[in-house]
Design a protein around this motif. Structure first.
Motif, PDB file in Angstrom:
ATOM      1  N   ALA A   3       0.822  -1.207   0.000  1.00  0.00           N
ATOM      2  CA  ALA A   3       0.000   0.000   0.000  1.00  0.00           C
ATOM      3  C   ALA A   3       0.860   1.264   0.000  1.00  0.00           C
ATOM      4  O   ALA A   3       0.538   2.258  -0.664  1.00  0.00           O
ATOM      5  CB  ALA A   3      -0.937  -0.011   1.200  1.00  0.00           C
ATOM      6  N   LEU A   4       1.965   1.239   0.741  1.00  0.00           N
ATOM      7  CA  LEU A   4       2.842   2.404   0.798  1.00  0.00           C
ATOM      8  C   LEU A   4       3.638   2.597  -0.487  1.00  0.00           C
ATOM      9  O   LEU A   4       3.949   3.727  -0.869  1.00  0.00           O
ATOM     10  CB  LEU A   4       3.819   2.267   1.978  1.00  0.00           C
ATOM     11  CG  LEU A   4       3.209   2.371   3.383  1.00  0.00           C
ATOM     12  CD1 LEU A   4       4.271   2.069   4.435  1.00  0.00           C
ATOM     13  CD2 LEU A   4       2.631   3.766   3.614  1.00  0.00           C
ATOM     14  N   ALA A   5       3.976   1.490  -1.153  1.00  0.00           N
ATOM     15  CA  ALA A   5       4.865   1.569  -2.322  1.00  0.00           C
ATOM     16  C   ALA A   5       4.128   1.845  -3.621  1.00  0.00           C
ATOM     17  O   ALA A   5       4.759   2.204  -4.619  1.00  0.00           O
ATOM     18  CB  ALA A   5       5.661   0.267  -2.458  1.00  0.00           C
ATOM     19  N   ARG A   6       2.801   1.699  -3.639  1.00  0.00           N
ATOM     20  CA  ARG A   6       2.040   1.889  -4.875  1.00  0.00           C
ATOM     21  C   ARG A   6       1.625   3.338  -5.043  1.00  0.00           C
ATOM     22  O   ARG A   6       1.236   4.012  -4.092  1.00  0.00           O
ATOM     23  CB  ARG A   6       0.804   0.996  -4.907  1.00  0.00           C
ATOM     24  CG  ARG A   6       1.129  -0.485  -5.005  1.00  0.00           C
ATOM     25  CD  ARG A   6      -0.074  -1.285  -5.428  1.00  0.00           C
ATOM     26  NE  ARG A   6      -0.393  -1.078  -6.838  1.00  0.00           N
ATOM     27  CZ  ARG A   6      -1.350  -1.733  -7.484  1.00  0.00           C
ATOM     28  NH1 ARG A   6      -2.087  -2.623  -6.852  1.00  0.00           N
ATOM     29  NH2 ARG A   6      -1.582  -1.497  -8.746  1.00  0.00           N
ATOM     30  N   SER A   7       1.708   3.800  -6.261  1.00  0.00           N
ATOM     31  CA  SER A   7       1.226   5.127  -6.640  1.00  0.00           C
ATOM     32  C   SER A   7       0.345   4.947  -7.861  1.00  0.00           C
ATOM     33  O   SER A   7       0.839   4.730  -8.977  1.00  0.00           O
ATOM     34  CB  SER A   7       2.395   6.070  -6.943  1.00  0.00           C
ATOM     35  OG  SER A   7       1.921   7.330  -7.383  1.00  0.00           O
ATOM     36  N   GLY A   8      -0.973   4.994  -7.642  1.00  0.00           N
ATOM     37  CA  GLY A   8      -1.879   4.683  -8.738  1.00  0.00           C
ATOM     38  C   GLY A   8      -1.779   3.211  -9.085  1.00  0.00           C
ATOM     39  O   GLY A   8      -1.930   2.344  -8.228  1.00  0.00           O
ATOM     40  N   ARG A   9      -1.485   2.927 -10.337  1.00  0.00           N
ATOM     41  CA  ARG A   9      -1.341   1.539 -10.786  1.00  0.00           C
ATOM     42  C   ARG A   9       0.114   1.097 -10.850  1.00  0.00           C
ATOM     43  O   ARG A   9       0.395  -0.030 -11.253  1.00  0.00           O
ATOM     44  CB  ARG A   9      -1.970   1.363 -12.171  1.00  0.00           C
ATOM     45  CG  ARG A   9      -3.486   1.508 -12.173  1.00  0.00           C
ATOM     46  CD  ARG A   9      -4.041   1.128 -13.527  1.00  0.00           C
ATOM     47  NE  ARG A   9      -5.495   1.127 -13.524  1.00  0.00           N
ATOM     48  CZ  ARG A   9      -6.241   0.767 -14.584  1.00  0.00           C
ATOM     49  NH1 ARG A   9      -5.647   0.397 -15.705  1.00  0.00           N
ATOM     50  NH2 ARG A   9      -7.553   0.796 -14.505  1.00  0.00           N
ATOM     51  N   VAL A  69       6.725  -8.112 -21.702  1.00  0.00           N
ATOM     52  CA  VAL A  69       6.440  -8.319 -20.284  1.00  0.00           C
ATOM     53  C   VAL A  69       5.499  -7.220 -19.790  1.00  0.00           C
ATOM     54  O   VAL A  69       5.773  -6.028 -19.994  1.00  0.00           O
ATOM     55  CB  VAL A  69       7.734  -8.322 -19.451  1.00  0.00           C
ATOM     56  CG1 VAL A  69       7.416  -8.476 -17.965  1.00  0.00           C
ATOM     57  CG2 VAL A  69       8.667  -9.431 -19.904  1.00  0.00           C
ATOM     58  N   ASP A  70       4.387  -7.628 -19.172  1.00  0.00           N
ATOM     59  CA  ASP A  70       3.505  -6.670 -18.506  1.00  0.00           C
ATOM     60  C   ASP A  70       4.161  -6.322 -17.171  1.00  0.00           C
ATOM     61  O   ASP A  70       3.948  -6.998 -16.159  1.00  0.00           O
ATOM     62  CB  ASP A  70       2.119  -7.277 -18.295  1.00  0.00           C
ATOM     63  CG  ASP A  70       1.107  -6.280 -17.764  1.00  0.00           C
ATOM     64  OD1 ASP A  70       1.539  -5.245 -17.208  1.00  0.00           O
ATOM     65  OD2 ASP A  70      -0.105  -6.530 -17.876  1.00  0.00           O
ATOM     66  N   VAL A  71       4.960  -5.262 -17.172  1.00  0.00           N
ATOM     67  CA  VAL A  71       5.883  -4.996 -16.077  1.00  0.00           C
ATOM     68  C   VAL A  71       5.163  -4.815 -14.744  1.00  0.00           C
ATOM     69  O   VAL A  71       5.573  -5.385 -13.726  1.00  0.00           O
ATOM     70  CB  VAL A  71       6.756  -3.759 -16.403  1.00  0.00           C
ATOM     71  CG1 VAL A  71       7.567  -3.335 -15.175  1.00  0.00           C
ATOM     72  CG2 VAL A  71       7.695  -4.073 -17.550  1.00  0.00           C
ATOM     73  N   GLU A  72       4.093  -4.029 -14.713  1.00  0.00           N
ATOM     74  CA  GLU A  72       3.428  -3.758 -13.441  1.00  0.00           C
ATOM     75  C   GLU A  72       2.813  -5.023 -12.843  1.00  0.00           C
ATOM     76  O   GLU A  72       2.943  -5.289 -11.655  1.00  0.00           O
ATOM     77  CB  GLU A  72       2.366  -2.675 -13.624  1.00  0.00           C
ATOM     78  CG  GLU A  72       2.935  -1.306 -13.972  1.00  0.00           C
ATOM     79  CD  GLU A  72       3.985  -0.844 -12.975  1.00  0.00           C
ATOM     80  OE1 GLU A  72       3.774  -1.028 -11.761  1.00  0.00           O
ATOM     81  OE2 GLU A  72       5.014  -0.293 -13.407  1.00  0.00           O
ATOM     82  N   ARG A  73       2.125  -5.795 -13.668  1.00  0.00           N
ATOM     83  CA  ARG A  73       1.545  -7.055 -13.176  1.00  0.00           C
ATOM     84  C   ARG A  73       2.648  -8.026 -12.775  1.00  0.00           C
ATOM     85  O   ARG A  73       2.508  -8.764 -11.795  1.00  0.00           O
ATOM     86  CB  ARG A  73       0.656  -7.675 -14.240  1.00  0.00           C
ATOM     87  CG  ARG A  73      -0.650  -6.942 -14.500  1.00  0.00           C
ATOM     88  CD  ARG A  73      -1.505  -7.670 -15.497  1.00  0.00           C
ATOM     89  NE  ARG A  73      -1.874  -9.005 -15.027  1.00  0.00           N
ATOM     90  CZ  ARG A  73      -2.529  -9.898 -15.750  1.00  0.00           C
ATOM     91  NH1 ARG A  73      -2.895  -9.612 -17.000  1.00  0.00           N
ATOM     92  NH2 ARG A  73      -2.823 -11.077 -15.246  1.00  0.00           N
ATOM     93  N   PHE A  74       3.726  -8.032 -13.536  1.00  0.00           N
ATOM     94  CA  PHE A  74       4.837  -8.931 -13.245  1.00  0.00           C
ATOM     95  C   PHE A  74       5.452  -8.600 -11.883  1.00  0.00           C
ATOM     96  O   PHE A  74       5.678  -9.483 -11.052  1.00  0.00           O
ATOM     97  CB  PHE A  74       5.884  -8.817 -14.351  1.00  0.00           C
ATOM     98  CG  PHE A  74       7.009  -9.813 -14.249  1.00  0.00           C
ATOM     99  CD1 PHE A  74       6.835 -11.121 -14.647  1.00  0.00           C
ATOM    100  CD2 PHE A  74       8.251  -9.444 -13.749  1.00  0.00           C
ATOM    101  CE1 PHE A  74       7.859 -12.053 -14.557  1.00  0.00           C
ATOM    102  CE2 PHE A  74       9.292 -10.351 -13.661  1.00  0.00           C
ATOM    103  CZ  PHE A  74       9.090 -11.661 -14.069  1.00  0.00           C
TER     104      PHE A  74
END
Length: 328
Positions: free
Chosen positions: A133-139, A227-232
């Motif tokens: 939660a702390l490390a995410r910014s948007g998606r 590679v779908d980087v964010e999902r990966f």
């Protein structure tokens, strides 16, 4: 250093792992012959030493070592940081809070302590969720932010553990024993959760080998090869956190396995991640089984925490890696 072919290294790692398990099964307060140990294995009801005491601890040590080792391979590959350790994601501190709460609530008194392991696992996963939660910014999920968030959450929870130790008073030694690495209470119930998570996690990480190889050249390169980087990143970090949480819930905090073993495997095989995973899992299993055995025999009549043994072995290696990175 010249890289070795995969199959001979795999065979050597399998033999080392099986040899360490056999050695640990035979050696203890009472040394067993191979024939006696074999008879106890064939007749579980008449094998209280092997089945009831040694084998659960040995199998737990092997899976904990494997889980930490493959987590280290995944985290170092994903972040590109050779000093990354799976405990950096805040999992260990979360599990430590669960252990402290469990001892204070009397959960640690149940046979086999499955409820204590479950509470430690739950707290570890909650801590990991907070880090996400702390490390995410948007998606988007920042890898550097994830590691920094893990350090911050870990420091906060470490303070909470100190509070629990203050409140525990006479139970302080029991909490510290759990936190420093201890496998005598490991039972088949904990192994029934840890084993499938470790095996499935190692298989998934191995199948993600090409993605990890691409990430080594940067996120832009990984995107260019599909590679779908964010999902990966999100999926892999969640898997690493789950593997580490399950390991810590069973054994407590055992450092340096997830740091040292990936480098040993990489020194044998080179950087491609897909073949690294099974080798790292086997080496991690062998290392922790032998470290557990060493913790029982280095001082007669004294049971040292496994974390002390791995720290003594791993700290010089960590210092060497740090000096080499600074020199580069």
């Amino acid at each position: 250093m010249r890289r070795l072919p995969f199959w001979p290294v795999l065979l050597g790692a399998v033999l080392l792992c099986l040899g360490s398990i056999l050695f640990a099964a035979l050696i203890g307060e009472r040394t067993l012959s191979v024939s006696v140990a074999w008879q106890e294995l064939l007749h579980p009801r008449h094998g209280p030493i092997v089945w009831g005491v040694r084998l659960p601890r040995i199998i737990a040590a092997a899976f904990v070592g494997a889980a930490l080792a493959v987590s280290g391979v995944g985290l170092q590959g994903l972040t590109g940081n050779p000093l990354a350790d799976p405990y950096l994601v805040g999992v260990a501190s979360g599990a430590s809070v669960g252990v402290g709460l469990g001892v204070l609530l009397g959960i640690a008194d149940t046979p086999g302590q499955p409820l204590l392991s479950l509470l430690a696992l739950t707290c570890a996963l909650l801590a990991t969720f907070l880090v996400f939660a702390l490390a995410r910014s948007g998606r988007q999920l920042s890898l550097s932010g994830f590691l920094l968030a893990g350090i911050v959450v870990g420091a906060f929870l470490a303070a909470f553990v100190n509070l629990l130790l203050t409140l525990a008073r006479q139970d302080q030694s029991r909490i510290l024993q759990k936190l420093m690495g201890y496998l005598d209470d490991a039972g088949w119930q904990q192994i029934s959760i840890l084993a499938p998570v470790t095996v499935i996690g190692a298989i998934v990480l191995s199948r993600c080998g090409k993605g990890l190889d691409a990430m080594a050249f940067g996120e832009a390169t990984a995107r260019s090869v599909g590679v779908d980087v964010e999902r990966f990143k999100l999926g892999l970090l969640a898997l690493i956190a789950l593997l580490t949480a399950c390991a810590v819930a069973v054994s407590g905090v055992i450092g340096f396995v997830g740091l040292v073993v990936p480098h040993l495997a990489r020194a044998l095989l080179g950087p491609p991640h897909k073949p690294l995973i099974p080798i790292a899992a086997l080496l991690g299993a062998a290392l922790l089984v032998l470290a557990d055995q060493l913790s029982r025999s280095v001082l007669p009549g004294v049971l040292l925490p496994i974390g002390v043994i791995t720290a003594i072995l791993g700290a010089p290696f960590f210092a060497f890696l740090l000096r080499r990175q600074l020199a580069d």
